[in-house]
Design a protein around this motif. Structure first.
Motif, mmCIF file in Angstrom:
data_model
loop_
_atom_site.group_PDB
_atom_site.id
_atom_site.type_symbol
_atom_site.label_atom_id
_atom_site.label_comp_id
_atom_site.label_asym_id
_atom_site.label_seq_id
_atom_site.Cartn_x
_atom_site.Cartn_y
_atom_site.Cartn_z
ATOM 1 N N UNK A 116 0.828 -1.206 0.000
ATOM 2 C CA UNK A 116 0.000 0.000 0.000
ATOM 3 C C UNK A 116 0.861 1.255 0.000
ATOM 4 N N UNK A 117 1.948 1.236 0.767
ATOM 5 C CA UNK A 117 2.834 2.399 0.822
ATOM 6 C C UNK A 117 3.502 2.633 -0.534
ATOM 7 N N UNK A 118 3.963 1.565 -1.169
ATOM 8 C CA UNK A 118 4.602 1.690 -2.483
ATOM 9 C C UNK A 118 3.606 2.189 -3.516
ATOM 10 N N UNK A 119 2.406 1.652 -3.495
ATOM 11 C CA UNK A 119 1.363 2.075 -4.438
ATOM 12 C C UNK A 119 1.026 3.552 -4.247
ATOM 13 N N UNK A 120 0.949 3.996 -2.998
ATOM 14 C CA UNK A 120 0.638 5.401 -2.713
ATOM 15 C C UNK A 120 1.730 6.319 -3.239
ATOM 16 N N UNK A 121 2.981 5.932 -3.039
ATOM 17 C CA UNK A 121 4.103 6.745 -3.521
ATOM 18 C C UNK A 121 4.099 6.820 -5.043
ATOM 19 N N UNK A 122 3.890 5.686 -5.699
ATOM 20 C CA UNK A 122 3.888 5.669 -7.161
ATOM 21 C C UNK A 122 2.692 6.436 -7.728
ATOM 22 N N UNK A 123 1.579 6.434 -7.009
ATOM 23 C CA UNK A 123 0.416 7.206 -7.455
ATOM 24 C C UNK A 123 0.745 8.694 -7.459
ATOM 25 N N UNK A 124 1.497 9.138 -6.457
ATOM 26 C CA UNK A 124 1.943 10.533 -6.414
ATOM 27 C C UNK A 124 2.840 10.841 -7.606
ATOM 28 N N UNK A 125 3.753 9.928 -7.924
ATOM 29 C CA UNK A 125 4.664 10.119 -9.052
ATOM 30 C C UNK A 125 3.884 10.223 -10.358
ATOM 31 N N UNK A 126 2.942 9.319 -10.547
ATOM 32 C CA UNK A 126 2.192 9.276 -11.801
ATOM 33 C C UNK A 126 1.261 10.472 -11.948
ATOM 34 N N UNK A 196 11.746 7.928 -16.891
ATOM 35 C CA UNK A 196 12.686 8.099 -18.007
ATOM 36 C C UNK A 196 12.346 7.170 -19.164
ATOM 37 N N UNK A 197 11.902 5.968 -18.833
ATOM 38 C CA UNK A 197 11.569 4.980 -19.862
ATOM 39 C C UNK A 197 10.159 5.176 -20.413
ATOM 40 N N UNK A 198 9.507 6.266 -20.001
ATOM 41 C CA UNK A 198 8.156 6.597 -20.462
ATOM 42 C C UNK A 198 7.140 5.525 -20.082
ATOM 43 N N UNK A 199 7.230 5.075 -18.844
ATOM 44 C CA UNK A 199 6.259 4.163 -18.226
ATOM 45 C C UNK A 199 6.011 2.912 -19.068
ATOM 46 N N UNK A 200 7.010 2.051 -19.177
ATOM 47 C CA UNK A 200 6.875 0.844 -20.006
ATOM 48 C C UNK A 200 5.939 -0.212 -19.433
ATOM 49 N N UNK A 201 5.464 -0.009 -18.212
ATOM 50 C CA UNK A 201 4.507 -0.940 -17.616
ATOM 51 C C UNK A 201 3.508 -0.147 -16.791
ATOM 52 N N UNK A 202 2.400 -0.779 -16.453
ATOM 53 C CA UNK A 202 1.396 -0.123 -15.634
ATOM 54 C C UNK A 202 1.945 0.159 -14.238
ATOM 55 N N UNK A 203 1.400 1.183 -13.604
ATOM 56 C CA UNK A 203 1.823 1.505 -12.244
ATOM 57 C C UNK A 203 1.593 0.326 -11.314
ATOM 58 N N UNK A 204 0.478 -0.348 -11.471
ATOM 59 C CA UNK A 204 0.167 -1.491 -10.609
ATOM 60 C C UNK A 204 1.190 -2.608 -10.782
ATOM 61 N N UNK A 205 1.673 -2.794 -12.007
ATOM 62 C CA UNK A 205 2.681 -3.825 -12.255
ATOM 63 C C UNK A 205 4.005 -3.447 -11.610
ATOM 64 N N UNK A 206 4.392 -2.185 -11.745
ATOM 65 C CA UNK A 206 5.627 -1.728 -11.109
ATOM 66 C C UNK A 206 5.531 -1.874 -9.596
ATOM 67 N N UNK A 207 4.393 -1.500 -9.036
ATOM 68 C CA UNK A 207 4.203 -1.613 -7.589
ATOM 69 C C UNK A 207 4.325 -3.065 -7.134
ATOM 70 N N UNK A 208 3.771 -3.984 -7.917
ATOM 71 C CA UNK A 208 3.840 -5.403 -7.563
ATOM 72 C C UNK A 208 5.281 -5.905 -7.592
ATOM 73 N N UNK A 209 6.037 -5.505 -8.605
ATOM 74 C CA UNK A 209 7.440 -5.923 -8.699
ATOM 75 C C UNK A 209 8.253 -5.380 -7.521
ATOM 76 N N UNK A 210 8.045 -4.120 -7.183
ATOM 77 C CA UNK A 210 8.803 -3.510 -6.092
ATOM 78 C C UNK A 210 8.408 -4.103 -4.743
#
Length: 229
Positions: A116-126, A196-210
């Motif tokens: 949840x914390x990672x998802x919240x941070x990435x939501x701010x970024x996006x 930098x890579x122009x979001x090559x994957x969905x935010x949810x996917x990045x959050x899951x990997x992290x």
């Protein structure tokens, strides 16, 4: 020799003589303090708007224009760009940190807390990539302050959450600070790459990997020390 007015601006003065130490402040001083605080907040608002229009590399001229004033006036309220950057970081942090705290406290399971914390941070970024770039990259990296950058503020929040989890598990809390800041560094670095890579994957996917990577190291928090032997 510079004019006296320039000296006052360079030192953050407002063109008023200071009162001797210990002399009572009158109502005019209080009104001036309130006006100055309000003006600083207005300049922070203008900076946020200018970043939205011109991007993270916005100049002081553009910030002043957005505020409907001159750079000289901006520098009366902020000693330099670095001080203005700190004020913007504090504003953004005041909005982001409660969301992170809510995300952490609303999840009982540690892994869900991390996710949840990672998802919240990435939501701010996006939501505002240019604002993110502005706040996480200070204009003068050679003048670090442990609590003035957004990454450090978020790191302190994460460290506090990790510390509580370690205490509840009967573990040494010395690891809380490096683990908390380490996770934030991990997410920040990945977020920088993602943009930098122009979001090559969905935010949810990045959050899951992290979350998967971070949890590989943090999963031992809930384990009692004796259980590791």
């Amino acid at each position: 020799m510079r004019p006296a007015s320039q000296d006052k601006i360079a030192h953050g003065g407002e063109g008023r003589e200071s009162k001797p130490a210990g002399e009572p402040r009158d109502r005019r001083d209080s009104r001036w303090d309130a006006h100055r605080a309000q003006r600083r907040q207005e300049l922070v608002d203008a900076t946020l708007a200018a970043v939205g229009k011109h991007g993270a590399g916005v100049g002081m001229e553009e910030i002043a224009a957005e505020a409907g004033t001159s750079k000289t006036v901006v520098y009366r309220h902020f000693a330099d760009r670095a001080e203005l950057h700190v004020a913007v970081c504090n504003r953004v942090a005041s909005q982001l940190l409660p969301k992170l705290r809510e995300a952490i406290e609303s999840n009982a399971q540690p892994r869900h807390m991390v996710a949840a914390a990672i998802e919240t941070y990435l939501a701010f970024v996006e939501a505002d990539p240019e604002l993110y770039r502005f706040v996480v990259h200070p204009p003068q990296p050679d003048r670090p302050d442990p609590l003035t950058s957004l990454a450090d503020l978020v790191g302190e929040q994460a460290a506090a959450a990790v510390s509580v989890a370690l205490q509840q598990s009967g573990r040494d809390v010395a690891a809380a600070a490096p683990w908390g800041h380490g996770v934030v560094g991990l997410v920040r670095s990945a977020a920088d790459w993602w943009l930098r890579a122009e979001r090559p994957m969905l935010r949810s996917e990045l959050a899951a990997h992290l979350t998967e990577l971070a949890w590989s190291g943090l999963s031992t928090i809930g384990t009692h020390p004796q259980e590791e032997k």
